[in-house]
Motif scaffolding. Sequence first.
Motif, PDB file in Angstrom:
ATOM      1  N   LEU A 141      -4.348   7.188  -3.690  1.00 49.02           N
ATOM      2  CA  LEU A 141      -5.185   6.526  -4.694  1.00 49.02           C
ATOM      3  C   LEU A 141      -5.908   5.870  -4.869  1.00 49.02           C
ATOM      4  CD1 LEU A 141      -5.717  10.124  -6.985  1.00 49.02           C
ATOM      5  CD2 LEU A 141      -6.643   9.650  -4.641  1.00 49.02           C
ATOM      6  N   GLY A 142      -4.528   4.736  -5.830  1.00 49.83           N
ATOM      7  CA  GLY A 142      -5.375   3.237  -5.649  1.00 49.83           C
ATOM      8  C   GLY A 142      -5.154   2.693  -4.909  1.00 49.83           C
ATOM      9  N   TRP A 143      -4.460   3.251  -3.832  1.00 48.85           N
ATOM     10  CA  TRP A 143      -5.148   1.809  -2.544  1.00 48.85           C
ATOM     11  C   TRP A 143      -5.701   2.375  -1.975  1.00 48.85           C
ATOM     12  CZ3 TRP A 143      -2.316  -2.238  -1.813  1.00 48.85           C
ATOM     13  CH2 TRP A 143      -1.277  -2.768  -2.926  1.00 48.85           C
ATOM     14  N   ALA A 144      -6.266   3.814  -2.148  1.00 50.04           N
ATOM     15  CA  ALA A 144      -7.622   4.229  -0.978  1.00 50.04           C
ATOM     16  C   ALA A 144      -8.674   3.609  -2.038  1.00 50.04           C
ATOM     17  CB  ALA A 144      -7.598   5.592  -1.452  1.00 50.04           C
ATOM     18  N   TRP A 145      -8.503   3.516  -3.558  1.00 50.95           N
ATOM     19  CA  TRP A 145      -9.895   2.846  -3.930  1.00 50.95           C
ATOM     20  C   TRP A 145     -10.324   1.767  -3.935  1.00 50.95           C
ATOM     21  CZ3 TRP A 145     -11.163  -0.815  -7.389  1.00 50.95           C
ATOM     22  CH2 TRP A 145     -12.793  -0.807  -8.137  1.00 50.95           C
ATOM     23  N   LEU A 146      -8.980   0.652  -3.645  1.00 52.86           N
ATOM     24  CA  LEU A 146      -9.602  -0.444  -3.450  1.00 52.86           C
ATOM     25  C   LEU A 146      -9.653  -1.133  -1.466  1.00 52.86           C
ATOM     26  CD1 LEU A 146      -9.177  -3.116  -4.757  1.00 52.86           C
ATOM     27  CD2 LEU A 146      -6.065  -3.337  -4.228  1.00 52.86           C
ATOM     28  N   THR A 147      -9.545  -0.044  -1.229  1.00 52.05           N
ATOM     29  CA  THR A 147      -9.851  -0.029   0.589  1.00 52.05           C
ATOM     30  C   THR A 147     -11.207   0.355   0.475  1.00 52.05           C
ATOM     31  OG1 THR A 147      -8.093   0.167   1.766  1.00 52.05           O
ATOM     32  CG2 THR A 147      -9.884   1.010   2.620  1.00 52.05           C
ATOM     33  N   VAL A 193      -5.429   0.587   3.445  1.00 49.48           N
ATOM     34  CA  VAL A 193      -5.380   1.326   3.675  1.00 49.48           C
ATOM     35  C   VAL A 193      -3.463   2.015   4.160  1.00 49.48           C
ATOM     36  CG1 VAL A 193      -5.973   2.288   5.947  1.00 49.48           C
ATOM     37  CG2 VAL A 193      -5.953   3.548   4.052  1.00 49.48           C
ATOM     38  N   THR A 194      -3.116   0.744   5.101  1.00 47.21           N
ATOM     39  CA  THR A 194      -1.705   0.812   5.085  1.00 47.21           C
ATOM     40  C   THR A 194      -0.793   1.399   4.275  1.00 47.21           C
ATOM     41  OG1 THR A 194      -1.445  -1.481   5.155  1.00 47.21           O
ATOM     42  CG2 THR A 194      -2.101  -0.257   7.339  1.00 47.21           C
ATOM     43  N   ARG A 195      -1.225   0.382   2.937  1.00 49.41           N
ATOM     44  CA  ARG A 195      -0.259   0.704   2.190  1.00 49.41           C
ATOM     45  C   ARG A 195      -0.479   2.310   1.203  1.00 49.41           C
ATOM     46  NH1 ARG A 195       2.979  -2.940   1.257  1.00 49.41           N
ATOM     47  NH2 ARG A 195       3.174  -2.186  -1.447  1.00 49.41           N
ATOM     48  N   ILE A 196      -1.190   3.218   1.828  1.00 47.14           N
ATOM     49  CA  ILE A 196      -0.786   4.749   1.558  1.00 47.14           C
ATOM     50  C   ILE A 196       0.270   5.881   1.916  1.00 47.14           C
ATOM     51  CG2 ILE A 196      -2.329   7.056   0.966  1.00 47.14           C
ATOM     52  CD1 ILE A 196      -4.768   5.245   0.972  1.00 47.14           C
ATOM     53  N   LYS A 197       0.991   5.618   1.801  1.00 44.35           N
ATOM     54  CA  LYS A 197       2.254   6.927   2.009  1.00 44.35           C
ATOM     55  C   LYS A 197       2.004   8.584   1.486  1.00 44.35           C
ATOM     56  CE  LYS A 197       4.079   3.325   1.944  1.00 44.35           C
ATOM     57  NZ  LYS A 197       5.053   2.406   3.217  1.00 44.35           N
ATOM     58  N   GLY A 198       2.469   9.410   2.289  1.00 38.26           N
ATOM     59  CA  GLY A 198       2.343  10.862   2.488  1.00 38.26           C
ATOM     60  C   GLY A 198       1.181  11.344   3.325  1.00 38.26           C
TER      61      GLY A 198
END
Length: 425
Positions: A241-247, A418-423
């Motif tokens: 969620l953190g990486w998605a927010w930043l994107t 967004v590439t940092r999002i896992k799962g």
Amino acid sequence: MAIESLSEETAAPSVLSPTAGPSLKAPRAYVIGMPIASAGLWMALLAPALVVLAIKVSEITTPETRAGALSLVAGAGAVIALLANPFFGRLSDRTTSRFGMRKPWIVGGALIGLGALFFLGLAADVAGVLAAWVVAQLGFNAALAALVATLPDQAAPAERGRLSGLIGMTLPVGLVAAAYFAQLFDNAFQMAVVPGVVGTSLAIAFAFTFKDRVLTERPAPLNLREILGSFYFDPRLHPGLGWAWLTKFMVYVGYCAGLLYLPYFFADQLHVAEESIASLVFQATLVSSAGTMVTSILGGWISDRIGKRKTLVIASSLIIMAGLIVIAMSPGTDQVLVGQAIVGLGLGCFGAVDVALIADLLPSNQTENAKTFGVFNIAQALPQSIVPAVAFPVIALGGYPALFLGGAVVGIIGALLVTRIKGVK
């Protein structure tokens, strides 16, 4: 009789525990009504943001001070939107009204926002415009926070991409409708109030025709720590969620750099006559929204079919930024319209897949859906505050092209995060 039965069935609240989630497909009345209500709220809110604020500020200021005044009003409104959406979303998560969790906020917020638009149209100075716009942001963001939270309440995971596509389509529809009404009238009052009345009516009508969740347990009173917690989630606990927010934040920084100052770009950079600006903004919005509506539905459907949300988020973000670059380099209005069309193609897919991605990343419990979506709305609202804050010196140094190009660079970097999002694929 069939219509009456459907109305009775969908209007009655559904009593669920706080952690209950949808197990069946969303009712047809919801699938149809929710996007219409969302488009109505966006139309009411975006009419001032798109044209009315710029025109109203121009009427009560001088050419030398209007850019600074618009930055003040738009920036303050964006700060309020930033705070209001997650806060009222948190309150709707905890609402124990017999009418449901979301309905009171949809209806009440829309009516407060509409009342503020009347005062906005009548304001005679910058302070009046500022106060009216702040209240409008409070009301409409309360309604939008509750409305978006109905998606995980009502829709099963397998259909969220499709429904997110419909929701993503509502922003450009609202933009087109707002711009259409704006070019029909010759004064700021009518430009603000008419789309406000229409949009608010659509939202309130929807609120009385869907089955809302009703909490069976009364939550404990909020303390100060929990109130402050309405505005963030811990990215250490939820890194995706953190990486998605930043994107989302960085992509919307780029998008807002082009959207907020388009009327002044026409006037100051391309030397378009003032009486033609509203019509040109409508044309730009129309071509952008045409692309958005197509790719919004298509992007959501494709993401459900292939299950790859991140790839589509990256691709759509890069398309948006390519459109901004075209606009920045435009020698005339025709090229601006081409750039707007490119932006629209990217924005539609991004809006649809981004919402579906966030829904997939939500924690398994259902207790804070509106709050979490509200925090993500900060990622969309905060750029509306930051961009005006930095736009004035950037424009002074390099003109509007520098603002648009700078926004594109920020958006490209955000797309890659967004590439940092896992799962999630």
